[in-house]
Design a protein around this motif. Sequence first.
Motif, PDB file in Angstrom:
ATOM      1  N   ARG A  54      16.061  43.144  42.587  1.00  0.00           N
ATOM      2  CA  ARG A  54      15.118  44.213  42.898  1.00  0.00           C
ATOM      3  C   ARG A  54      13.995  44.084  41.880  1.00  0.00           C
ATOM      4  O   ARG A  54      14.238  44.119  40.673  1.00  0.00           O
ATOM      5  CB  ARG A  54      15.817  45.556  42.772  1.00  0.00           C
ATOM      6  N   PHE A  55      12.779  43.888  42.372  1.00  0.00           N
ATOM      7  CA  PHE A  55      11.622  43.709  41.504  1.00  0.00           C
ATOM      8  C   PHE A  55      10.792  44.984  41.516  1.00  0.00           C
ATOM      9  O   PHE A  55      10.374  45.447  42.573  1.00  0.00           O
ATOM     10  CB  PHE A  55      10.757  42.535  41.978  1.00  0.00           C
ATOM     11  N   LEU A  56      10.547  45.532  40.358  1.00  0.00           N
ATOM     12  CA  LEU A  56       9.682  46.698  40.235  1.00  0.00           C
ATOM     13  C   LEU A  56       8.303  46.211  39.810  1.00  0.00           C
ATOM     14  O   LEU A  56       8.168  45.520  38.802  1.00  0.00           O
ATOM     15  CB  LEU A  56      10.234  47.669  39.193  1.00  0.00           C
ATOM     16  N   VAL A  57       7.288  46.560  40.615  1.00  0.00           N
ATOM     17  CA  VAL A  57       5.908  46.142  40.331  1.00  0.00           C
ATOM     18  C   VAL A  57       4.996  47.352  40.487  1.00  0.00           C
ATOM     19  O   VAL A  57       5.364  48.352  41.099  1.00  0.00           O
ATOM     20  CB  VAL A  57       5.443  45.010  41.281  1.00  0.00           C
ATOM     21  N   PHE A  58       3.796  47.254  39.934  1.00  0.00           N
ATOM     22  CA  PHE A  58       2.805  48.300  40.140  1.00  0.00           C
ATOM     23  C   PHE A  58       2.368  48.288  41.595  1.00  0.00           C
ATOM     24  O   PHE A  58       2.161  47.222  42.188  1.00  0.00           O
ATOM     25  CB  PHE A  58       1.597  48.095  39.228  1.00  0.00           C
ATOM     26  N   THR A  59       2.227  49.444  42.190  1.00  0.00           N
ATOM     27  CA  THR A  59       1.865  49.553  43.606  1.00  0.00           C
ATOM     28  C   THR A  59       0.569  48.810  43.917  1.00  0.00           C
ATOM     29  O   THR A  59       0.464  48.140  44.942  1.00  0.00           O
ATOM     30  CB  THR A  59       1.726  51.029  44.008  1.00  0.00           C
ATOM     31  N   GLY A  60      -0.410  48.883  43.036  1.00  0.00           N
ATOM     32  CA  GLY A  60      -1.691  48.231  43.265  1.00  0.00           C
ATOM     33  C   GLY A  60      -1.633  46.716  43.233  1.00  0.00           C
ATOM     34  O   GLY A  60      -2.529  46.038  43.730  1.00  0.00           O
ATOM     35  N   ASP A  61      -0.555  46.148  42.664  1.00  0.00           N
ATOM     36  CA  ASP A  61      -0.419  44.693  42.590  1.00  0.00           C
ATOM     37  C   ASP A  61       0.140  44.086  43.866  1.00  0.00           C
ATOM     38  O   ASP A  61      -0.039  42.903  44.132  1.00  0.00           O
ATOM     39  CB  ASP A  61       0.497  44.294  41.429  1.00  0.00           C
ATOM     40  N   THR A 109      -0.858  27.704  55.231  1.00  0.00           N
ATOM     41  CA  THR A 109      -1.132  27.483  53.814  1.00  0.00           C
ATOM     42  C   THR A 109      -0.516  28.627  53.031  1.00  0.00           C
ATOM     43  O   THR A 109      -0.704  29.792  53.367  1.00  0.00           O
ATOM     44  CB  THR A 109      -2.650  27.445  53.559  1.00  0.00           C
ATOM     45  N   THR A 110       0.227  28.282  51.997  1.00  0.00           N
ATOM     46  CA  THR A 110       0.843  29.287  51.143  1.00  0.00           C
ATOM     47  C   THR A 110       0.079  29.354  49.831  1.00  0.00           C
ATOM     48  O   THR A 110      -0.147  28.333  49.189  1.00  0.00           O
ATOM     49  CB  THR A 110       2.317  28.946  50.866  1.00  0.00           C
ATOM     50  N   THR A 111      -0.329  30.562  49.471  1.00  0.00           N
ATOM     51  CA  THR A 111      -1.011  30.776  48.201  1.00  0.00           C
ATOM     52  C   THR A 111      -0.210  31.775  47.382  1.00  0.00           C
ATOM     53  O   THR A 111       0.421  32.680  47.926  1.00  0.00           O
ATOM     54  CB  THR A 111      -2.444  31.302  48.400  1.00  0.00           C
ATOM     55  N   GLY A 112      -0.236  31.600  46.088  1.00  0.00           N
ATOM     56  CA  GLY A 112       0.525  32.475  45.210  1.00  0.00           C
ATOM     57  C   GLY A 112      -0.346  33.083  44.134  1.00  0.00           C
ATOM     58  O   GLY A 112      -1.351  32.515  43.730  1.00  0.00           O
ATOM     59  N   ARG A 113       0.063  34.260  43.689  1.00  0.00           N
ATOM     60  CA  ARG A 113      -0.593  34.898  42.556  1.00  0.00           C
ATOM     61  C   ARG A 113       0.468  35.578  41.721  1.00  0.00           C
ATOM     62  O   ARG A 113       1.434  36.146  42.245  1.00  0.00           O
ATOM     63  CB  ARG A 113      -1.678  35.856  42.998  1.00  0.00           C
ATOM     64  N   GLN A 114       0.293  35.502  40.422  1.00  0.00           N
ATOM     65  CA  GLN A 114       1.299  36.023  39.512  1.00  0.00           C
ATOM     66  C   GLN A 114       0.999  37.464  39.107  1.00  0.00           C
ATOM     67  O   GLN A 114      -0.160  37.815  38.883  1.00  0.00           O
ATOM     68  CB  GLN A 114       1.391  35.156  38.265  1.00  0.00           C
ATOM     69  N   ILE A 115       2.068  38.258  39.035  1.00  0.00           N
ATOM     70  CA  ILE A 115       1.963  39.633  38.572  1.00  0.00           C
ATOM     71  C   ILE A 115       3.132  39.896  37.623  1.00  0.00           C
ATOM     72  O   ILE A 115       4.117  39.160  37.605  1.00  0.00           O
ATOM     73  CB  ILE A 115       1.995  40.648  39.740  1.00  0.00           C
ATOM     74  N   PHE A 116       3.015  40.955  36.857  1.00  0.00           N
ATOM     75  CA  PHE A 116       4.104  41.352  35.979  1.00  0.00           C
ATOM     76  C   PHE A 116       5.098  42.199  36.758  1.00  0.00           C
ATOM     77  O   PHE A 116       4.733  42.937  37.679  1.00  0.00           O
ATOM     78  CB  PHE A 116       3.580  42.137  34.782  1.00  0.00           C
ATOM     79  N   CYS A 117       6.373  42.093  36.393  1.00  0.00           N
ATOM     80  CA  CYS A 117       7.413  42.853  37.079  1.00  0.00           C
ATOM     81  C   CYS A 117       8.541  43.182  36.122  1.00  0.00           C
ATOM     82  O   CYS A 117       8.625  42.646  35.018  1.00  0.00           O
ATOM     83  CB  CYS A 117       7.959  42.070  38.268  1.00  0.00           C
ATOM     84  N   GLN A 118       9.400  44.045  36.592  1.00  0.00           N
ATOM     85  CA  GLN A 118      10.661  44.325  35.913  1.00  0.00           C
ATOM     86  C   GLN A 118      11.753  43.965  36.896  1.00  0.00           C
ATOM     87  O   GLN A 118      11.699  44.359  38.066  1.00  0.00           O
ATOM     88  CB  GLN A 118      10.750  45.789  35.529  1.00  0.00           C
TER      89      GLN A 118
END
Length: 82
Positions: A54-61, A23-32
């Motif tokens: 190259r996606f830059l995201v917050f480490t906690g996400d 099963t594939t589940t997804g969750r959205q986060i903000f990125c650059q």
Amino acid sequence: MDDVLTLLAVTSAQNEYGVMEETTTGRQIFCQVESVTRSEFFGGGRNGLNPQFRFLVFTGDYEGEPMCEFHGLTYTIYRTYH
């Protein structure tokens, strides 16, 4: 962070017949979003990879997801770093 990235996690579980199902589940986060560097592109090509973004995201996400979806296309995450 000016774009949205969907991180995809894959889990396996047995159904009522004992067959393993993924099963594939997804969750959205903000990125650059950035282009990969020339050395990253050619280095990946030598290893059979085709780096595109190259996606830059917050480490906690980020929680170790192996794939992501960006603008309707699915990508494999092959390297992360802080």
